[in-house]
Design a protein around this motif. Sequence first.
Motif, short mmCIF file in Angstrom:
data_model
loop_
_atom_site.label_atom_id
_atom_site.label_comp_id
_atom_site.label_asym_id
_atom_site.label_seq_id
_atom_site.Cartn_x
_atom_site.Cartn_y
_atom_site.Cartn_z
N UNK A 7 0.84 -1.21 0.00
CA UNK A 7 0.00 0.00 0.00
C UNK A 7 0.87 1.25 0.00
N UNK A 8 1.88 1.28 0.87
CA UNK A 8 2.79 2.43 0.92
C UNK A 8 3.53 2.58 -0.40
N UNK A 9 3.96 1.48 -0.98
CA UNK A 9 4.71 1.53 -2.25
C UNK A 9 3.85 2.11 -3.36
N UNK A 10 2.61 1.69 -3.44
CA UNK A 10 1.71 2.20 -4.48
C UNK A 10 1.47 3.70 -4.28
N UNK A 11 1.14 4.09 -3.05
CA UNK A 11 0.88 5.51 -2.77
C UNK A 11 2.12 6.36 -3.00
N UNK A 12 3.28 5.87 -2.57
CA UNK A 12 4.53 6.62 -2.76
C UNK A 12 4.84 6.79 -4.24
N UNK A 13 4.62 5.75 -5.00
CA UNK A 13 4.91 5.80 -6.44
C UNK A 13 3.96 6.77 -7.14
N UNK A 14 2.70 6.79 -6.73
CA UNK A 14 1.75 7.77 -7.28
C UNK A 14 2.20 9.19 -6.94
N UNK A 15 2.58 9.39 -5.68
CA UNK A 15 3.00 10.73 -5.24
C UNK A 15 4.23 11.19 -6.02
N UNK A 73 3.97 5.93 -17.82
CA UNK A 73 2.95 5.41 -18.74
C UNK A 73 3.10 3.90 -18.97
N UNK A 74 4.29 3.37 -18.71
CA UNK A 74 4.55 1.94 -18.92
C UNK A 74 4.33 1.10 -17.67
N UNK A 75 4.62 1.67 -16.51
CA UNK A 75 4.57 0.91 -15.26
C UNK A 75 3.14 0.89 -14.74
N UNK A 125 -4.58 -2.57 -15.63
CA UNK A 125 -5.27 -1.55 -16.43
C UNK A 125 -4.65 -0.16 -16.23
N UNK A 126 -4.31 0.18 -15.01
CA UNK A 126 -3.90 1.55 -14.70
C UNK A 126 -2.39 1.70 -14.61
N UNK A 127 -1.89 2.70 -15.33
CA UNK A 127 -0.48 3.07 -15.21
C UNK A 127 -0.36 4.12 -14.11
#
Length: 143
Positions: A7-15, A73-75, A125-127
Amino acid sequence: MFSKACEYAIKATIYIAKQSQHDQRVNVKEVAEAVNAPVAFTAKILQQLCRANILESVRGKQGGFIFTESHQKKVKIFDVVHLIDGNGIFTNCGLGLHQCSSENPCPVHDDFKLVRENLAMMTQKYSFFDLAQRTEHGLAWLK
């Protein structure tokens, strides 16, 4: 559903993706604060993401973490989930049984199979570009 680390990894990557779209590099403390995560834990997660070539880290006074738009856009979410939690969430039994299969199903096998399939489709589905754009336009939040 995901581990706390995931969860932290996803949120950090989005940020970081969102900040990178504004040509801003961010440090560990800023990322941890933005996603409500402990700094030391965030540092370990970001290190994993860099080793996997998802994020880039630049040292020095003008350094920090960055996630180029073309790479965003790829990840996909799937890539981070696979890195941090592995594929178990997409393949394992919903009740944790080792021998669960279509031939030897657990009591929730068919229902959980649909959940796993939908989760796999959603994460593929989502990058991170898509997710950063959603937060940028106020359609989603990280806290």
